[in-house]
Design an enzyme around this catalytic site. Structure first.
Site, PDB file in Angstrom:
ATOM      1  N   CYS A 132       0.533  -1.407  -0.244  1.00 57.72           N
ATOM      2  CA  CYS A 132      -0.106   0.124   0.120  1.00 57.72           C
ATOM      3  C   CYS A 132       1.300   1.518  -0.478  1.00 57.72           C
ATOM      4  CB  CYS A 132      -0.554   0.119   1.236  1.00 57.72           C
ATOM      5  SG  CYS A 132      -1.728   1.867   1.401  1.00 57.72           S
ATOM      6  N   CYS A 135      -0.471   4.300   2.794  1.00 59.83           N
ATOM      7  CA  CYS A 135       0.171   4.079   3.682  1.00 59.83           C
ATOM      8  C   CYS A 135       1.575   3.993   3.943  1.00 59.83           C
ATOM      9  CB  CYS A 135      -0.269   2.337   3.879  1.00 59.83           C
ATOM     10  SG  CYS A 135      -2.180   2.317   4.258  1.00 59.83           S
TER      11      CYS A 135
END
Length: 175
Positions: A132, A135
């Protein structure tokens, strides 16, 4: 399974992973990360691999308080949720989803029970394993703001990468 047994279980084509396993786990003090930070990143990364042999080897290898173990479990678990959700909002063509409130509880991020920067390092490594980018960017910003140097960020990612590769080789061999 001890770390030495984990290394022995890796096939010849994973020789580089065997060599890297000991090296990345000996990173305490290296690149500004404490021994506790390295242990936490290793534990959270091991949990993120979902591989019992890797989890057992790392659990036996590192010295960690109960609070650190619980935080590592929390980081792996909360990032399992967040990495899917935020990767979706980032990758989907319709940007309306990124503007919507997540409506997901994430209280552990604000109160992980250990040093916040160490928890962010764990979350960063797990986010890298889970792929991700959104993130990863958020966690890198937090750890840099917390005083971690880029070399420390790289060390956390190397730990996650090597443990993920060890789990991959073991999965290949189990088929």
């Amino acid at each position: 399974m001890a770390l030495s047994e984990l290394k022995s279980a890796l096939p010849d084509y994973a020789k580089d992973i065997k060599l890297n396993l000991g090296r990345v786990l000996a990173a305490d003090g290296m690149d500004g990360l404490s021994k506790e930070a390295v242990a936490g990143v290793a534990l959270a990364s091991a949990y993120a691999t979902k591989n019992a042999a890797v989890i057992t080897a790392i659990t036996e290898e590192v010295t960690a308080s109960d609070a650190l173990v619980e935080a590592a479990k929390a980081a792996a678990t909360i990032m399992a949720m967040n990495n899917i959700y935020y990767r979706f909002t980032h990758l989907v063509s319709d940007n309306q989803y990124a503007k919507m409130p997540a409506n997901l509880r994430m209280n552990v991020i604000g109160n992980p029970g250990i040093d916040k920067v160490d928890f962010e390092l764990m979350s960063l490594a797990v986010s890298a394993i889970n792929g991700c980018g959104m993130c990863m960017d958020a966690h890198v910003a937090e750890v840099i703001k917390g005083g971690v140097k880029p070399a420390g960020v790289q060390t956390a990612i190397r730990i996650g990468a090597v443990l993920s590769a060890a789990a991959q080789a073991l999965a290949i061999e189990s088929v």
